[in-house]
Design a protein around this motif. Structure first.
Motif, PDB file in Angstrom:
ATOM      1  N   THR A 108       0.417  -0.866   0.002  1.00 23.07           N
ATOM      2  CA  THR A 108      -0.175  -0.172  -0.245  1.00 23.07           C
ATOM      3  C   THR A 108       0.916   0.907  -0.336  1.00 23.07           C
ATOM      4  O   THR A 108       0.569   2.467  -0.702  1.00 23.07           O
ATOM      5  CB  THR A 108      -0.883   0.751   1.366  1.00 23.07           C
ATOM      6  OG1 THR A 108      -1.690  -0.848   1.133  1.00 23.07           O
ATOM      7  CG2 THR A 108      -2.026   1.173   0.708  1.00 23.07           C
ATOM      8  N   THR A 109       1.941   1.556   1.159  1.00 21.80           N
ATOM      9  CA  THR A 109       2.505   2.156   0.771  1.00 21.80           C
ATOM     10  C   THR A 109       3.183   2.613   0.169  1.00 21.80           C
ATOM     11  O   THR A 109       4.079   3.560  -1.297  1.00 21.80           O
ATOM     12  CB  THR A 109       3.643   2.236   2.250  1.00 21.80           C
ATOM     13  OG1 THR A 109       2.822   1.829   3.492  1.00 21.80           O
ATOM     14  CG2 THR A 109       4.916   3.460   2.393  1.00 21.80           C
ATOM     15  N   PHE A 110       3.818   1.303  -0.721  1.00 25.75           N
ATOM     16  CA  PHE A 110       4.798   1.188  -2.177  1.00 25.75           C
ATOM     17  C   PHE A 110       3.465   2.125  -3.235  1.00 25.75           C
ATOM     18  O   PHE A 110       3.802   2.929  -4.242  1.00 25.75           O
ATOM     19  CB  PHE A 110       4.926   0.660  -3.223  1.00 25.75           C
ATOM     20  CG  PHE A 110       5.532  -0.263  -3.740  1.00 25.75           C
ATOM     21  CD1 PHE A 110       6.571   0.912  -4.812  1.00 25.75           C
ATOM     22  CD2 PHE A 110       4.369  -0.322  -5.306  1.00 25.75           C
ATOM     23  CE1 PHE A 110       6.919   0.785  -6.399  1.00 25.75           C
ATOM     24  CE2 PHE A 110       4.878  -0.686  -6.601  1.00 25.75           C
ATOM     25  CZ  PHE A 110       5.495  -0.254  -6.905  1.00 25.75           C
ATOM     26  N   ALA A 111       2.578   2.005  -3.524  1.00 21.87           N
ATOM     27  CA  ALA A 111       1.626   2.090  -4.036  1.00 21.87           C
ATOM     28  C   ALA A 111       1.030   3.850  -4.610  1.00 21.87           C
ATOM     29  O   ALA A 111       1.975   4.877  -4.785  1.00 21.87           O
ATOM     30  CB  ALA A 111       0.263   1.447  -4.284  1.00 21.87           C
ATOM     31  N   LEU A 112       0.873   4.052  -3.238  1.00 26.30           N
ATOM     32  CA  LEU A 112       0.626   5.941  -2.263  1.00 26.30           C
ATOM     33  C   LEU A 112       2.258   5.954  -3.309  1.00 26.30           C
ATOM     34  O   LEU A 112       2.635   7.832  -3.412  1.00 26.30           O
ATOM     35  CB  LEU A 112       0.422   6.168  -1.508  1.00 26.30           C
ATOM     36  CG  LEU A 112      -1.220   5.147  -0.829  1.00 26.30           C
ATOM     37  CD1 LEU A 112      -0.986   5.538   0.580  1.00 26.30           C
ATOM     38  CD2 LEU A 112      -1.481   6.192  -1.744  1.00 26.30           C
ATOM     39  N   LEU A 116       2.963   9.272  -6.186  1.00 32.95           N
ATOM     40  CA  LEU A 116       3.489  11.179  -6.104  1.00 32.95           C
ATOM     41  C   LEU A 116       4.921  11.296  -6.767  1.00 32.95           C
ATOM     42  O   LEU A 116       4.974  11.982  -7.269  1.00 32.95           O
ATOM     43  CB  LEU A 116       3.809  11.103  -4.688  1.00 32.95           C
ATOM     44  CG  LEU A 116       2.633  10.778  -3.713  1.00 32.95           C
ATOM     45  CD1 LEU A 116       2.968  11.044  -1.690  1.00 32.95           C
ATOM     46  CD2 LEU A 116       2.168  12.020  -3.167  1.00 32.95           C
ATOM     47  N   VAL A 117       5.568  10.288  -7.000  1.00 36.28           N
ATOM     48  CA  VAL A 117       7.149   9.997  -7.602  1.00 36.28           C
ATOM     49  C   VAL A 117       7.223   9.985  -8.834  1.00 36.28           C
ATOM     50  O   VAL A 117       7.533  10.593  -9.855  1.00 36.28           O
ATOM     51  CB  VAL A 117       7.556   8.576  -6.865  1.00 36.28           C
ATOM     52  CG1 VAL A 117       9.142   8.329  -7.798  1.00 36.28           C
ATOM     53  CG2 VAL A 117       8.105   8.709  -5.373  1.00 36.28           C
ATOM     54  N   GLY A 118       5.349   9.207  -9.274  1.00 35.34           N
ATOM     55  CA  GLY A 118       4.908   9.399 -10.699  1.00 35.34           C
ATOM     56  C   GLY A 118       4.728  10.395 -11.613  1.00 35.34           C
ATOM     57  O   GLY A 118       5.319  11.203 -12.363  1.00 35.34           O
ATOM     58  N   VAL A 119       3.816  10.625 -10.453  1.00 32.51           N
ATOM     59  CA  VAL A 119       3.755  12.682 -10.603  1.00 32.51           C
ATOM     60  C   VAL A 119       4.620  13.473 -10.778  1.00 32.51           C
ATOM     61  O   VAL A 119       4.618  14.041 -12.021  1.00 32.51           O
ATOM     62  CB  VAL A 119       2.822  13.251  -9.757  1.00 32.51           C
ATOM     63  CG1 VAL A 119       2.441  15.114 -10.077  1.00 32.51           C
ATOM     64  CG2 VAL A 119       1.341  12.201  -9.803  1.00 32.51           C
ATOM     65  N   ALA A 120       5.471  13.855 -10.249  1.00 27.41           N
ATOM     66  CA  ALA A 120       6.781  14.568  -9.997  1.00 27.41           C
ATOM     67  C   ALA A 120       7.534  14.704 -11.621  1.00 27.41           C
ATOM     68  O   ALA A 120       8.135  14.867 -11.695  1.00 27.41           O
ATOM     69  CB  ALA A 120       7.637  14.515  -8.686  1.00 27.41           C
ATOM     70  N   THR A 121       7.996  12.568 -11.580  1.00 25.46           N
ATOM     71  CA  THR A 121       8.661  12.229 -12.943  1.00 25.46           C
ATOM     72  C   THR A 121       8.298  12.357 -14.240  1.00 25.46           C
ATOM     73  O   THR A 121       8.828  13.216 -15.684  1.00 25.46           O
ATOM     74  CB  THR A 121       9.289  10.518 -12.289  1.00 25.46           C
ATOM     75  OG1 THR A 121       9.733  10.649 -11.777  1.00 25.46           O
ATOM     76  CG2 THR A 121      10.120  10.379 -13.898  1.00 25.46           C
ATOM     77  N   ALA A 122       6.385  12.445 -13.945  1.00 29.66           N
ATOM     78  CA  ALA A 122       5.895  13.027 -15.221  1.00 29.66           C
ATOM     79  C   ALA A 122       5.931  14.605 -15.576  1.00 29.66           C
ATOM     80  O   ALA A 122       6.453  14.951 -16.655  1.00 29.66           O
ATOM     81  CB  ALA A 122       4.311  12.388 -14.846  1.00 29.66           C
ATOM     82  N   LEU A 123       6.265  15.095 -14.802  1.00 34.46           N
ATOM     83  CA  LEU A 123       6.269  16.647 -14.608  1.00 34.46           C
ATOM     84  C   LEU A 123       7.559  16.863 -15.131  1.00 34.46           C
ATOM     85  O   LEU A 123       7.759  17.276 -16.101  1.00 34.46           O
ATOM     86  CB  LEU A 123       6.143  17.069 -13.751  1.00 34.46           C
ATOM     87  CG  LEU A 123       4.997  17.621 -13.187  1.00 34.46           C
ATOM     88  CD1 LEU A 123       4.653  17.859 -11.701  1.00 34.46           C
ATOM     89  CD2 LEU A 123       3.748  18.435 -14.014  1.00 34.46           C
ATOM     90  N   VAL A 124       9.030  16.058 -14.499  1.00 38.27           N
ATOM     91  CA  VAL A 124      10.177  16.507 -15.237  1.00 38.27           C
ATOM     92  C   VAL A 124      10.890  16.314 -16.658  1.00 38.27           C
ATOM     93  O   VAL A 124      11.105  16.538 -17.621  1.00 38.27           O
ATOM     94  CB  VAL A 124      11.166  15.677 -14.574  1.00 38.27           C
ATOM     95  CG1 VAL A 124      12.748  16.086 -14.976  1.00 38.27           C
ATOM     96  CG2 VAL A 124      11.398  16.529 -12.669  1.00 38.27           C
ATOM     97  N   ALA A 125       9.523  14.803 -16.479  1.00 36.84           N
ATOM     98  CA  ALA A 125      10.090  14.473 -17.917  1.00 36.84           C
ATOM     99  C   ALA A 125       8.843  14.964 -19.651  1.00 36.84           C
ATOM    100  O   ALA A 125       9.838  15.502 -20.014  1.00 36.84           O
ATOM    101  CB  ALA A 125       9.118  12.907 -18.310  1.00 36.84           C
ATOM    102  N   ARG A 126       8.149  15.440 -19.090  1.00 37.77           N
ATOM    103  CA  ARG A 126       7.119  16.045 -19.657  1.00 37.77           C
ATOM    104  C   ARG A 126       8.440  17.713 -20.384  1.00 37.77           C
ATOM    105  O   ARG A 126       8.014  18.344 -21.267  1.00 37.77           O
ATOM    106  CB  ARG A 126       5.905  16.394 -19.233  1.00 37.77           C
ATOM    107  CG  ARG A 126       5.244  17.897 -19.854  1.00 37.77           C
ATOM    108  CD  ARG A 126       4.147  18.013 -19.260  1.00 37.77           C
ATOM    109  NE  ARG A 126       3.272  19.431 -20.200  1.00 37.77           N
ATOM    110  CZ  ARG A 126       1.818  19.763 -20.187  1.00 37.77           C
ATOM    111  NH1 ARG A 126       1.759  18.950 -19.130  1.00 37.77           N
ATOM    112  NH2 ARG A 126       1.689  20.130 -20.764  1.00 37.77           N
ATOM    113  N   TRP A 127       8.978  17.842 -19.383  1.00 37.45           N
ATOM    114  CA  TRP A 127       9.534  19.463 -19.501  1.00 37.45           C
ATOM    115  C   TRP A 127      11.432  18.913 -20.541  1.00 37.45           C
ATOM    116  O   TRP A 127      11.335  19.181 -21.210  1.00 37.45           O
ATOM    117  CB  TRP A 127      10.135  19.639 -18.196  1.00 37.45           C
ATOM    118  CG  TRP A 127      11.234  20.713 -18.364  1.00 37.45           C
ATOM    119  CD1 TRP A 127      11.462  22.222 -18.670  1.00 37.45           C
ATOM    120  CD2 TRP A 127      12.224  20.633 -18.065  1.00 37.45           C
ATOM    121  NE1 TRP A 127      12.678  22.673 -18.645  1.00 37.45           N
ATOM    122  CE2 TRP A 127      13.851  22.042 -18.223  1.00 37.45           C
ATOM    123  CE3 TRP A 127      13.413  19.854 -17.036  1.00 37.45           C
ATOM    124  CZ2 TRP A 127      14.681  21.840 -17.956  1.00 37.45           C
ATOM    125  CZ3 TRP A 127      14.528  19.544 -16.561  1.00 37.45           C
ATOM    126  CH2 TRP A 127      15.366  20.874 -17.057  1.00 37.45           C
TER     127      TRP A 127
END
Length: 215
Positions: A108-112, A116-127
């Motif tokens: 459960t903690t891993f999924a959460l 969060l990490v996925g959102v941050a990484t997606a923002l970096v990747a988009r840039w």
């Protein structure tokens, strides 16, 4: 403790010398100091018992792959060497992730954390990704995905087993990779190395030290 302190000190001193070499653009100095700095974190892991447990052995494999990546990235202007270094680090992240799974992960903690990490990484990747040459975009994207999973797994492991240094090392590794990306794909500048190299080597020493929990 001495098995860790001596090689960790060697790494610290070598990183200081490496920063001087990078600032002065002394390629021979980089060739001399970077392998020494990276060898230090490998020996530090061995010094706290990495070879005596399955988890420690996996961490040691990860550190050796990072050692190889460090050497390959010295050839920063050679695309094949850079790609080989990227692959070596990617496999290093996979090995670290495997070591976290060996310790145990709270799902459960891993999924959460992954959210969060996925959102941050997606923002970096988009840039970042549009600024990467076409042939490198897929490898860079794959690398970002793997390191995100690695960081999220570290959080899941701490939630189940404790050992906050695991998360500290994983996050520091993640951030140090950002400095490499900035230097390679955005604008080469010493400032990226000034904060990225100490963060990277600190991350590796922290992950090496985490092996003591399993010995």
């Amino acid at each position: 403790m001495d098995g860790f302190t001596v090689p960790a000190t060697i790494t610290g001193l070598a990183v200081l010398a490496l920063l001087v070499a990078e600032q002065q653009e002394l390629r021979w100095g980089v060739w001399l100091t970077k392998p020494v700095a990276s060898t230090g974190f490998v020996l530090a892991a061995v010094g706290v018992g990495a070879t005596r447990t399955p988890t420690g052995s996996t961490v040691l494999v990860a550190l050796l792959l990072c050692w190889l990546g460090d050497v390959l990235l010295i050839l920063r202007h050679h695309k094949r060497a850079f790609l080989a270094g990227l692959v070596s680090f990617l496999l290093g992240h996979v090995a670290f992730a495997a070591s976290f799974l060996q310790r145990g992960v709270d799902v459960t903690t891993f999924a959460l954390a992954m959210l969060l990490v996925g959102v941050a990484t997606a923002l970096v990747a988009r840039w970042l990704i549009p600024k990467v040459e076409t042939k490198m975009q897929t490898p860079v994207a794959a690398y970002m995905l793997v390191i995100s999973v690695m960081v999220a797994l570290s959080v899941g492991t701490v939630a189940k087993q404790g050992g906050m240094e695991i998360v500290v090392g994983a996050v520091a590794f993640f951030l140090s990779d950002l400095s490499v990306a900035l230097d390679r794909f955005i604008r080469p500048a010493f400032i990226h190395k000034l904060w990225g190299l100490p963060l990277y080597y600190g991350a590796q020493l922290t992950l090496a030290w985490s092996v003591r929990v399993t010995t």
